[in-house]
Each structure stands twice: as C-alpha cells, then as structure tokens.
Design a protein around this motif. Sequence first.
Motif, PDB file in Angstrom:
ATOM      1  N   ILE A  25       0.916  -1.081  -0.079  1.00 41.88           N
ATOM      2  CA  ILE A  25      -0.058   0.083  -0.042  1.00 41.88           C
ATOM      3  C   ILE A  25       0.970   1.212   0.041  1.00 41.88           C
ATOM      4  CG2 ILE A  25      -1.790   1.297   1.227  1.00 41.88           C
ATOM      5  CD1 ILE A  25      -2.694  -1.440   0.181  1.00 41.88           C
ATOM      6  N   LEU A  26       0.687   2.323  -0.749  1.00 42.89           N
ATOM      7  CA  LEU A  26       1.329   3.419  -1.078  1.00 42.89           C
ATOM      8  C   LEU A  26       0.549   4.536  -0.216  1.00 42.89           C
ATOM      9  CD1 LEU A  26       2.419   3.894  -4.673  1.00 42.89           C
ATOM     10  CD2 LEU A  26       3.482   2.738  -2.863  1.00 42.89           C
ATOM     11  N   VAL A  27       1.303   5.402   0.597  1.00 43.88           N
ATOM     12  CA  VAL A  27       0.605   6.453   1.462  1.00 43.88           C
ATOM     13  C   VAL A  27       1.472   7.718   0.637  1.00 43.88           C
ATOM     14  CG1 VAL A  27       0.759   7.542   3.332  1.00 43.88           C
ATOM     15  CG2 VAL A  27       0.786   5.123   3.446  1.00 43.88           C
ATOM     16  N   ALA A  28       0.526   8.555   0.055  1.00 39.28           N
ATOM     17  CA  ALA A  28       0.924   9.775  -0.596  1.00 39.28           C
ATOM     18  C   ALA A  28       0.283  11.083  -0.473  1.00 39.28           C
ATOM     19  CB  ALA A  28       0.432   9.569  -2.281  1.00 39.28           C
ATOM     20  N   GLY A  29       0.518  11.967  -0.814  1.00 37.39           N
ATOM     21  CA  GLY A  29      -0.017  13.063  -0.595  1.00 37.39           C
ATOM     22  C   GLY A  29       0.887  14.172  -0.657  1.00 37.39           C
ATOM     23  N   GLY A  30       0.278  15.749  -0.350  1.00 36.67           N
ATOM     24  CA  GLY A  30       1.254  16.820  -0.439  1.00 36.67           C
ATOM     25  C   GLY A  30       2.309  16.749   0.671  1.00 36.67           C
ATOM     26  N   GLY A  34       1.313  14.815   6.482  1.00 36.55           N
ATOM     27  CA  GLY A  34       1.359  13.673   7.724  1.00 36.55           C
ATOM     28  C   GLY A  34       1.650  12.183   7.276  1.00 36.55           C
ATOM     29  N   LYS A  35       2.312  12.143   6.258  1.00 32.22           N
ATOM     30  CA  LYS A  35       2.438  10.618   5.576  1.00 32.22           C
ATOM     31  C   LYS A  35       3.534  10.054   6.602  1.00 32.22           C
ATOM     32  CE  LYS A  35       4.040  12.162   1.888  1.00 32.22           C
ATOM     33  NZ  LYS A  35       3.777  13.774   2.095  1.00 32.22           N
ATOM     34  N   THR A  36       4.618  10.595   6.821  1.00 31.62           N
ATOM     35  CA  THR A  36       5.726   9.898   7.731  1.00 31.62           C
ATOM     36  C   THR A  36       5.054   9.596   9.123  1.00 31.62           C
ATOM     37  OG1 THR A  36       7.277  10.958   6.810  1.00 31.62           O
ATOM     38  CG2 THR A  36       7.785  10.339   8.783  1.00 31.62           C
ATOM     39  N   THR A  37       4.140  10.446   9.518  1.00 34.17           N
ATOM     40  CA  THR A  37       3.406  10.423  11.014  1.00 34.17           C
ATOM     41  C   THR A  37       2.509   9.043  10.840  1.00 34.17           C
ATOM     42  OG1 THR A  37       3.482  12.747  11.453  1.00 34.17           O
ATOM     43  CG2 THR A  37       1.945  11.314  12.624  1.00 34.17           C
ATOM     44  N   PHE A  93       4.405   1.869   2.098  1.00 36.96           N
ATOM     45  CA  PHE A  93       5.604   2.731   1.388  1.00 36.96           C
ATOM     46  C   PHE A  93       4.963   4.242   1.283  1.00 36.96           C
ATOM     47  CE2 PHE A  93       6.179  -1.432   0.236  1.00 36.96           C
ATOM     48  CZ  PHE A  93       7.633  -1.432  -0.009  1.00 36.96           C
ATOM     49  N   GLY A  94       5.485   5.083   2.231  1.00 37.27           N
ATOM     50  CA  GLY A  94       5.427   6.547   2.139  1.00 37.27           C
ATOM     51  C   GLY A  94       6.053   7.055   1.130  1.00 37.27           C
ATOM     52  N   VAL A 117      -4.425   8.512  -0.258  1.00 37.48           N
ATOM     53  CA  VAL A 117      -4.098   9.871  -0.600  1.00 37.48           C
ATOM     54  C   VAL A 117      -4.375  10.627   0.779  1.00 37.48           C
ATOM     55  CG1 VAL A 117      -4.278  12.169  -2.109  1.00 37.48           C
ATOM     56  CG2 VAL A 117      -4.205   9.801  -3.093  1.00 37.48           C
ATOM     57  N   LEU A 118      -3.186  11.190   1.492  1.00 40.24           N
ATOM     58  CA  LEU A 118      -3.485  11.865   2.668  1.00 40.24           C
ATOM     59  C   LEU A 118      -3.795  13.557   2.473  1.00 40.24           C
ATOM     60  CD1 LEU A 118      -3.690  11.195   5.677  1.00 40.24           C
ATOM     61  CD2 LEU A 118      -1.261  11.725   5.862  1.00 40.24           C
ATOM     62  N   ALA A 119      -4.771  13.935   2.825  1.00 44.49           N
ATOM     63  CA  ALA A 119      -5.146  15.287   2.503  1.00 44.49           C
ATOM     64  C   ALA A 119      -5.186  16.295   3.768  1.00 44.49           C
ATOM     65  CB  ALA A 119      -6.518  15.404   1.863  1.00 44.49           C
ATOM     66  N   ASP A 120      -4.755  17.485   3.490  1.00 43.88           N
ATOM     67  CA  ASP A 120      -4.497  18.521   4.455  1.00 43.88           C
ATOM     68  C   ASP A 120      -5.504  19.565   4.068  1.00 43.88           C
ATOM     69  OD1 ASP A 120      -4.099  20.749   6.274  1.00 43.88           O
ATOM     70  OD2 ASP A 120      -1.787  20.592   6.060  1.00 43.88           O
ATOM     71  N   THR A 121      -6.703  20.189   4.478  1.00 42.66           N
ATOM     72  CA  THR A 121      -7.408  20.772   4.086  1.00 42.66           C
ATOM     73  C   THR A 121      -6.875  22.191   4.248  1.00 42.66           C
ATOM     74  OG1 THR A 121      -8.567  21.199   6.516  1.00 42.66           O
ATOM     75  CG2 THR A 121      -9.581  19.672   4.885  1.00 42.66           C
ATOM     76  N   ARG A 122      -5.931  22.603   4.728  1.00 42.59           N
ATOM     77  CA  ARG A 122      -5.318  24.079   4.400  1.00 42.59           C
ATOM     78  C   ARG A 122      -4.615  24.140   3.487  1.00 42.59           C
ATOM     79  NH1 ARG A 122      -1.709  23.292   9.814  1.00 42.59           N
ATOM     80  NH2 ARG A 122      -1.233  21.214   8.663  1.00 42.59           N
ATOM     81  N   ARG A 123      -4.194  22.846   2.740  1.00 41.20           N
ATOM     82  CA  ARG A 123      -3.281  22.742   1.465  1.00 41.20           C
ATOM     83  C   ARG A 123      -4.076  21.893   0.687  1.00 41.20           C
ATOM     84  NH1 ARG A 123       2.181  24.364   2.612  1.00 41.20           N
ATOM     85  NH2 ARG A 123       2.879  22.592   1.435  1.00 41.20           N
TER      86      ARG A 123
END
Length: 201
Positions: A25-30, A34-37, A93-94, A117-123
């Motif tokens: 499983i991939l962990v992606a995002g901007g 917070g992917k590493t977290t 895999f981040g 796909v990890l999302a941050d509503t501020r960005r």
Amino acid sequence: MVYGHYDGGRPQAADQVVDPVTLKILVAGGFGAGKTTLVGAVSEIKPLRTEELLTEAGRPVDDLAGVEGKRTTTVAMDFGRITLREDLVLYLFGTPGQDRFWFLWDELSTGALGAVVLADTRRLQDCFAAVDYFERRGIAFTVAVNCFDNAPRYPEETVRDALDLDPGTPVVLCDARHRESVKEVLISVVEHAMMVSATQR
C-alpha cells in the motif's frame, strides 16, 4: 491430530500455520500532509525513514505555507508494516511529497494494490498530483483527510467535489497520529482496492 477446515477434500490441521497474504500500500499526498506520521503511528516494526532537515537552500522550492513548523522532509520513502489479521499483512510505502522527488513514485508504485492519498484541508490543492497519478495508472485509492488541530473541517462531499473524485472513491476523516484511526483508513483502502480488482476481472 485435530483437523480443522477442509481444502479441496484434504483435511487441514487445526494448528497448521497459515502463510499470510502480503499487500503493498502506498501513502501519498502533499508536502507536510502527515505521511511519515501515519506510517509511524501504525507500523508494528520500527519504521524506515529517509528524512533530511529542511535547509535555507530549499526555501525557494519548499512551500511551507500552512506547515511553518515543519523541520524535516522525506527524500526517498517511509516504510512500515502492519498485520491487519493473522492472514493479512500490509507493507506501507510512504512517498516523498515534493515535486523534485516524484521520479521515485513509479518505482514505489510497482506492485501496489492500492494507495492512501493523505489530504490537509489547509493545502488541499497539494493532493491534485497524487489523485491524478493514481487515476491515470488505475491504482485504487482512498482519500484520508488528516484532521489537523488548527485545520478547517469540511463535509466529505465538499472534499470530494473539491478534488473532483469519482463517486466510488472513498473519502474518510482520520488523525494520522492515532493507530486505530489509521487502521480504519487502511481497511478502507484494502476493501476498496479488492472491490475494484474484482470488477476488473
């Protein structure tokens, strides 16, 4: 000997060790989503991290708006492992979030069942590249909105519309710091990816 279930007419020992299915499983995002977290919160092994300190030289290309407190960045990948069930193990895999490291995504995505796909509503706009990447390659994904303490909260449909997601793409709220919250995200990814895979057969 005590026998358990039958497999093709042959009795199986109740205490027989089951080889687990392993899924990637991939962990992606901007950048700064917070992917590493997320990987660290749920991994049952000490996560492999390839983080480097942010430097003055990177300021022209690293947009810190909204994540001014960030001091490090992933330059290759994060890696972790979680056993969801006795017979199901996920390798996480981040991916690096910055544009200049996107050349690594093709290598990391090889053999992946699905992605977060990890999302941050501020960005939120930082998610567009990851959403587009997985859509173009036919990799099933779940959008997980990381609920930062100081970030605005929006309904699922608002996030879905903002990212122009297909109706079947799951959108879930999570706290990337908390193991049980992250597990729910990963279960969503696996279920969605398995359903997509079944319909494509």
